[in-house]
Design a protein around this motif. Structure first.
Motif, PDB file in Angstrom:
ATOM      1  N   ARG A 119      30.577  41.362  33.532  1.00 17.29           N
ATOM      2  CA  ARG A 119      29.528  40.364  33.753  1.00 17.29           C
ATOM      3  C   ARG A 119      28.170  40.935  33.368  1.00 17.29           C
ATOM      4  NH1 ARG A 119      29.346  36.409  37.560  1.00 17.29           N
ATOM      5  NH2 ARG A 119      31.123  37.263  38.671  1.00 17.29           N
ATOM      6  N   ALA A 176      50.477  42.783  43.600  1.00 17.26           N
ATOM      7  CA  ALA A 176      50.472  41.323  43.446  1.00 17.26           C
ATOM      8  C   ALA A 176      51.900  40.794  43.404  1.00 17.26           C
ATOM      9  CB  ALA A 176      49.713  40.928  42.183  1.00 17.26           C
ATOM     10  N   THR A 179      41.960  39.277  47.065  1.00 13.47           N
ATOM     11  CA  THR A 179      42.774  38.588  46.056  1.00 13.47           C
ATOM     12  C   THR A 179      44.245  38.614  46.456  1.00 13.47           C
ATOM     13  OG1 THR A 179      42.817  40.630  44.763  1.00 13.47           O
ATOM     14  CG2 THR A 179      41.245  38.976  44.083  1.00 13.47           C
ATOM     15  N   LEU A 180      44.695  39.746  47.012  1.00 14.59           N
ATOM     16  CA  LEU A 180      46.098  39.818  47.419  1.00 14.59           C
ATOM     17  C   LEU A 180      46.396  38.799  48.518  1.00 14.59           C
ATOM     18  CD1 LEU A 180      46.692  43.682  47.388  1.00 14.59           C
ATOM     19  CD2 LEU A 180      47.459  42.015  45.702  1.00 14.59           C
ATOM     20  N   SER A 233      39.598  33.225  46.703  1.00 15.92           N
ATOM     21  CA  SER A 233      38.887  34.403  47.197  1.00 15.92           C
ATOM     22  C   SER A 233      37.416  34.366  46.783  1.00 15.92           C
ATOM     23  CB  SER A 233      39.551  35.680  46.678  1.00 15.92           C
ATOM     24  OG  SER A 233      39.335  35.811  45.295  1.00 15.92           O
ATOM     25  N   ARG A 236      43.369  33.272  38.318  1.00 19.46           N
ATOM     26  CA  ARG A 236      41.995  33.614  38.685  1.00 19.46           C
ATOM     27  C   ARG A 236      41.989  34.821  39.629  1.00 19.46           C
ATOM     28  NH1 ARG A 236      38.868  32.350  43.220  1.00 19.46           N
ATOM     29  NH2 ARG A 236      36.634  32.204  42.893  1.00 19.46           N
ATOM     30  N   GLU A 237      42.885  34.778  40.630  1.00 19.70           N
ATOM     31  CA  GLU A 237      42.944  35.885  41.591  1.00 19.70           C
ATOM     32  C   GLU A 237      43.436  37.155  40.908  1.00 19.70           C
ATOM     33  OE1 GLU A 237      41.673  35.568  44.492  1.00 19.70           O
ATOM     34  OE2 GLU A 237      41.508  33.379  44.580  1.00 19.70           O
ATOM     35  N   MET A 238      44.417  36.994  40.041  1.00 18.67           N
ATOM     36  CA  MET A 238      44.987  38.146  39.349  1.00 18.67           C
ATOM     37  C   MET A 238      43.906  38.866  38.541  1.00 18.67           C
ATOM     38  SD  MET A 238      47.948  39.449  39.318  1.00 18.67           S
ATOM     39  CE  MET A 238      48.585  40.911  38.501  1.00 18.67           C
ATOM     40  N   SER A 291      53.527  37.622  45.497  1.00 18.51           N
ATOM     41  CA  SER A 291      53.627  36.314  44.863  1.00 18.51           C
ATOM     42  C   SER A 291      54.409  36.427  43.574  1.00 18.51           C
ATOM     43  CB  SER A 291      52.221  35.783  44.572  1.00 18.51           C
ATOM     44  OG  SER A 291      52.283  34.571  43.879  1.00 18.51           O
ATOM     45  N   GLU A 305      48.833  31.399  48.622  1.00 18.04           N
ATOM     46  CA  GLU A 305      49.259  30.458  47.581  1.00 18.04           C
ATOM     47  C   GLU A 305      50.776  30.488  47.403  1.00 18.04           C
ATOM     48  OE1 GLU A 305      47.547  28.740  44.686  1.00 18.04           O
ATOM     49  OE2 GLU A 305      45.618  28.681  45.713  1.00 18.04           O
ATOM     50  N   ALA A 306      51.340  31.699  47.508  1.00 17.51           N
ATOM     51  CA  ALA A 306      52.787  31.824  47.334  1.00 17.51           C
ATOM     52  C   ALA A 306      53.540  31.065  48.423  1.00 17.51           C
ATOM     53  CB  ALA A 306      53.195  33.296  47.333  1.00 17.51           C
ATOM     54  N   GLN A 346      37.706  43.621  47.348  1.00 18.80           N
ATOM     55  CA  GLN A 346      38.081  42.691  46.279  1.00 18.80           C
ATOM     56  C   GLN A 346      39.585  42.718  46.046  1.00 18.80           C
ATOM     57  OE1 GLN A 346      35.565  42.915  42.706  1.00 18.80           O
ATOM     58  NE2 GLN A 346      33.933  43.613  44.019  1.00 18.80           N
ATOM     59  N   VAL A 347      40.183  43.879  46.254  1.00 23.25           N
ATOM     60  CA  VAL A 347      41.638  43.976  46.128  1.00 23.25           C
ATOM     61  C   VAL A 347      42.305  43.215  47.277  1.00 23.25           C
ATOM     62  CG1 VAL A 347      43.593  45.564  46.265  1.00 23.25           C
ATOM     63  CG2 VAL A 347      41.626  46.138  44.845  1.00 23.25           C
ATOM     64  N   ARG A 378      40.685  38.884  39.037  1.00 23.10           N
ATOM     65  CA  ARG A 378      39.704  39.551  39.890  1.00 23.10           C
ATOM     66  C   ARG A 378      40.298  40.823  40.439  1.00 23.10           C
ATOM     67  NH1 ARG A 378      37.143  35.204  43.552  1.00 23.10           N
ATOM     68  NH2 ARG A 378      35.480  36.584  43.001  1.00 23.10           N
ATOM     69  N   LEU A 379      41.602  40.754  40.749  1.00 24.03           N
ATOM     70  CA  LEU A 379      42.289  41.939  41.273  1.00 24.03           C
ATOM     71  C   LEU A 379      42.269  43.052  40.224  1.00 24.03           C
ATOM     72  CD1 LEU A 379      44.119  43.214  43.461  1.00 24.03           C
ATOM     73  CD2 LEU A 379      46.068  42.233  42.246  1.00 24.03           C
ATOM     74  N   THR A 431      39.102  45.189  39.279  1.00 23.31           N
ATOM     75  CA  THR A 431      38.589  46.242  40.164  1.00 23.31           C
ATOM     76  C   THR A 431      38.918  47.633  39.627  1.00 23.31           C
ATOM     77  OG1 THR A 431      40.584  46.296  41.553  1.00 23.31           O
ATOM     78  CG2 THR A 431      38.832  44.806  42.229  1.00 23.31           C
ATOM     79  N   MET A 453      46.606  35.378  47.075  1.00 19.16           N
ATOM     80  CA  MET A 453      47.894  35.205  46.384  1.00 19.16           C
ATOM     81  C   MET A 453      49.021  34.935  47.372  1.00 19.16           C
ATOM     82  SD  MET A 453      47.836  38.306  43.676  1.00 19.16           S
ATOM     83  CE  MET A 453      46.571  38.419  42.413  1.00 19.16           C
ATOM     84  N   LEU A 485      48.211  47.765  40.771  1.00 16.79           N
ATOM     85  CA  LEU A 485      47.673  46.482  41.232  1.00 16.79           C
ATOM     86  C   LEU A 485      48.639  45.346  40.890  1.00 16.79           C
ATOM     87  CD1 LEU A 485      43.903  46.962  40.261  1.00 16.79           C
ATOM     88  CD2 LEU A 485      44.880  46.989  42.564  1.00 16.79           C
ATOM     89  N   PRO A 534      51.328  34.789  40.767  1.00 15.38           N
ATOM     90  CA  PRO A 534      49.975  34.844  41.347  1.00 15.38           C
ATOM     91  C   PRO A 534      48.999  33.967  40.560  1.00 15.38           C
ATOM     92  CG  PRO A 534      50.803  37.047  40.814  1.00 15.38           C
ATOM     93  CD  PRO A 534      51.732  36.072  40.197  1.00 15.38           C
ATOM     94  N   PRO A 535      48.098  33.277  41.247  1.00 13.51           N
ATOM     95  CA  PRO A 535      47.108  32.469  40.534  1.00 13.51           C
ATOM     96  C   PRO A 535      46.316  33.357  39.570  1.00 13.51           C
ATOM     97  CG  PRO A 535      46.946  32.141  42.924  1.00 13.51           C
ATOM     98  CD  PRO A 535      47.905  33.265  42.707  1.00 13.51           C
ATOM     99  N   GLN A 566      29.758  35.699  45.731  1.00 17.11           N
ATOM    100  CA  GLN A 566      30.170  34.300  45.658  1.00 17.11           C
ATOM    101  C   GLN A 566      30.104  33.595  46.999  1.00 17.11           C
ATOM    102  OE1 GLN A 566      33.952  35.254  43.949  1.00 17.11           O
ATOM    103  NE2 GLN A 566      33.314  34.445  41.968  1.00 17.11           N
ATOM    104  N   THR A 621      34.956  47.437  45.705  1.00 21.92           N
ATOM    105  CA  THR A 621      36.223  47.066  45.067  1.00 21.92           C
ATOM    106  C   THR A 621      37.358  46.996  46.076  1.00 21.92           C
ATOM    107  OG1 THR A 621      36.830  49.362  44.541  1.00 21.92           O
ATOM    108  CG2 THR A 621      35.591  48.147  42.865  1.00 21.92           C
ATOM    109  N   GLY A 629      31.707  31.427  35.157  1.00 24.10           N
ATOM    110  CA  GLY A 629      31.259  32.593  35.911  1.00 24.10           C
ATOM    111  C   GLY A 629      32.407  33.328  36.581  1.00 24.10           C
ATOM    112  N   ASP A 630      33.636  32.909  36.324  1.00 25.40           N
ATOM    113  CA  ASP A 630      34.787  33.613  36.902  1.00 25.40           C
ATOM    114  C   ASP A 630      35.123  34.841  36.067  1.00 25.40           C
ATOM    115  OD1 ASP A 630      35.389  32.176  39.192  1.00 25.40           O
ATOM    116  OD2 ASP A 630      36.534  30.663  38.100  1.00 25.40           O
TER     117      ASP A 630
END
Lengths: 426, 426
Positions: free
Chosen positions: B98, B54, A79-80, A94, B64-66, B58, A86-87, A75-76, B68-69, B72, A83, B50, B61-62, A99, A72, B143-144
């Motif tokens: 999942r 984020a 994603t950060l 990610s 999808r990323e949010m 951002s 993207e910002a 994974q944190v 996943r963040l 965790t 982000m 978390l 934040p997107p 994946q 995990t 699968g996201d």
């Protein structure tokens, strides 16, 4: 126009501010017309904190659960970082180990990468994304999350670089490359522009912390060029690549030291065949990682067997040794925790006789007593008392003509770190 | 011998010590001969932390990323709980959304559960494991990873209970059941032994925090019996289940209050058809969650349009209203943040005329001014000034004969919480 994998360690993503810096760096690589894939470790001390939580709940946490817990952390950070990119108006996506298509063996907590199916990363690159890959993790054939062990993120970066056919695998850290010795110990240490896989491997194995040995090993196997460089400057670092004739052929590339090992001596075992086998089979069975092994046969037909192993394996090693002593009818054993290993590394050593003699002389003149010696074709390791490590490394560095004209400025070392280092050395 | 789903919220797993308590609880359920599946939220304030990280990186934040963040957080708590159970000699296995087979819609950050493929959980139960499932998360058709929105772990628990055909879905929290009113406001509030889905749903929607409305809705749809009970005591809590004739038929089951909404009034809009449509289409388009809507037509052919929405949606609502005012030629708008909504809830209301009259009288006698009124067949909601919420709830509680003989002991409320509550009420 290059395809670059850029790996950032825990220190480089330890805070939102640092993550912003990493995002900027990746965007600047992209703006220069390159494609780039980021690989990240967990933020700062996250992994240690997770290990601490697990330890509070279980003396022996199930490996499967432990791996899912530790995974995990990356994974944190991934994603950060996505982000943050993207910002800033760039596209990022990610990828967990799963994946990213990183298939590993099933040995939890120290899985080995077996295969990288990089199609999804490849597609993301083609679509203009900056893929951000979680280091340190993969999945095994059962689909369970595995982790690669400490420093596994370097290995992930090399594997991904190979998987996508990257031109270079840049490994960013808080040091700006590979030095001829630890600059914190040797102020006149020189940064190397280039070093061969073999030399780097020996240096890493011998305790030079800048790169993980297994990552270098993987890079050598698949011929991935590594660029070890600083996350905080644009200056070029050190290239790690195939030995080629154009490389400067110093006899010694560098000197590494390692204060994390302990020495165990089993005394007065009968000098019979099968004794060593019994001892070391038992140690292997209990997963003790051995480094040096030395046997002295005394005149009375008894033998002393000495080995070194990581301090973290000491408890396991003691257990084995205590069980094995009555079996092999040895007298007893002694443990020495106050040792340091100093290693001279260099491919040039093979063609230069007299390296050992010169090293022993240098240490003798510096009044450093050598406790153990072990060699490989391109490495000479000597164990000395922990409190003599600094003197030993400096003496060798000078004796082999490695001293730079300029004194290293210790920009990257805090007072606390220096103190901790010194304490450990004592 | 029952099959039980036991859900533990963030407070119950906030520290290693608390996780040990949860592990003990699960084992004790198992020892009584039951099978049990745990569903957990993230530890303590993890999700908020978390979200904070984020936000530092951002503004937007997107999604999808949010997701996943955020996912965790539960992955950490589930693995730690599994370790704690194993350390006590019982077998446990953690499951991400999942792996638990929780399929959701693709709306990131507020995905809806569509399907539970509970085969893996079922197999684990049969093999003697205590499965530990991450709440709040699932995967979509691509699968996201998706998350279910705040309080989604209750929903996960109900979905899993349905998926495995559990006898009961126990939802553990720091309160010991559903009360006739918030015991922190009304010391004479009574704990209910049983309440119907419909009444619970109205109470939850009206601000009673003990259970998430959507979880209750799902439970009603699939007829899953919920048992809301304390994580810190063995006393039975409140059963939430199908309305049945044996249930006590009080006119009013409970009184909920909610201080998290704001009131916006658009003043002097022309009284023409299509005005309301323009306003509320625009609000819906900007994803403002509306609660009450009230329209007053004045004598001069102009109209005031009032609505309430969560305080967290206020910025979005302002934006819409400022854009729509020139379009509909309204005069201006006013915002009132100091309001509280008080709701009487009870299936029995349908067959008891005079509830509204009795409520208005009680509030009038307590000198509480009613700002807005809205009703459903089994609920009567009144908006009052925020600083009158306590007086209002107590007056209604007494007027409808809900007061218990004994005064509630506030074991579960710290001084800080009480202070925070009071401040918010002002």
């Amino acid at each position: 126009m290059a395809l670059i994998v850029a790996k950032f360690g825990g220190t480089s993503v330890a805070s939102p501010e640092r993550i912003q810096m990493v995002a900027k760096r990746l965007i600047s690589i992209k703006q220069q017309g390159n494609d780039v894939v980021a690989v990240v470790s967990a933020m700062g001390k996250t992994t240690d904190e997770l290990v601490g939580l697990a330890a509070a709940l279980s003396k022996n946490p199930p490996a499967r659960e432990m791996d899912r817990l530790l995974s995990t952390g990356e994974q944190v950070s991934m994603t950060l970082l996505a982000m943050a990119i993207e910002a800033r108006g760039y596209r990022a996506m990610s990828f967990t180990g799963r994946q990213a298509g990183i298939k590993t063996s099933t040995e939890h907590k120290k899985a080995k990468i077996q295969l990288v199916h990089a199609d999804r990363i490849q597609t993301a690159i083609e679509e203009g994304y900056i893929p951000v890959v979680a280091g340190f993790q993969g999945i095994d054939e059962k689909g369970d999350i595995t982790t690669l062990g400490r420093g596994g993120s370097d290995t992930t970066a090399v594997a991904v670089a190979y998987g996508i056919g990257a031109d270079v695998c840049e490994i960013y850290s808080d040091v700006d490359g590979v030095y001829s010795a630890d600059p914190r110990l040797v102020p006149r240490a020189r940064k190397l522009d280039v070093i061969s896989y073999d030399d780097m491997l020996e240096l890493s194995s011998a305790g030079a912390g800048v790169l993980q040995a297994r990552a270098v090993e993987l890079a050598r196997k698949y011929n991935v060029v590594i660029h070890s460089r600083s996350a905080f400057s644009d200056a070029p670092g050190t290239l790690i690549k195939e030995d080629d004739p154009s490389m400067e052929k110093a006899v010694i590339s560098g000197i590494a030291h390692d204060t994390s090992e302990v020495k165990i001596t089993i005394r007065d075992a009968p000098d019979e065949s099968g004794i060593a086998s019994k001892i070391f089979s038992a140690l292997a069975g209990n997963k003790v990682n051995l480094d040096m092994i030395i046997q002295n046969v005394s005149e009375e037909g008894s033998t002393d067997m000495t080995f070194t192993c990581p301090e973290s394996d000491l408890d396991k090693a003691r257990e084995v040794v205590e069980n094995v002593i009555p079996v092999i009818r040895a007298r007893d054993y002694v443990v020495d925790e106050n040792i340091a290993k100093v290693s001279l590394v260099g491919t040039g050593m093979k063609s230069s006789p007299g390296v050992a003699a010169r090293a022993f002389t240098a240490l003798a003149e510096a009044d450093v007593n050598i406790i153990l010696i072990s060699t490989s074709p391109i490495r000479l390791s000597m164990v000395v008392a922990a409190d003599q490590v600094e003197v030993a490394v400096r003496a060798l560095h000078t004796a082999f003509g490695l001293d730079s004209d300029s004194v290293f400025e210790e920009t990257m070392l805090s007072a606390e770190e220096l103190e901790a280092k010194k304490k450990k050395g004592r």
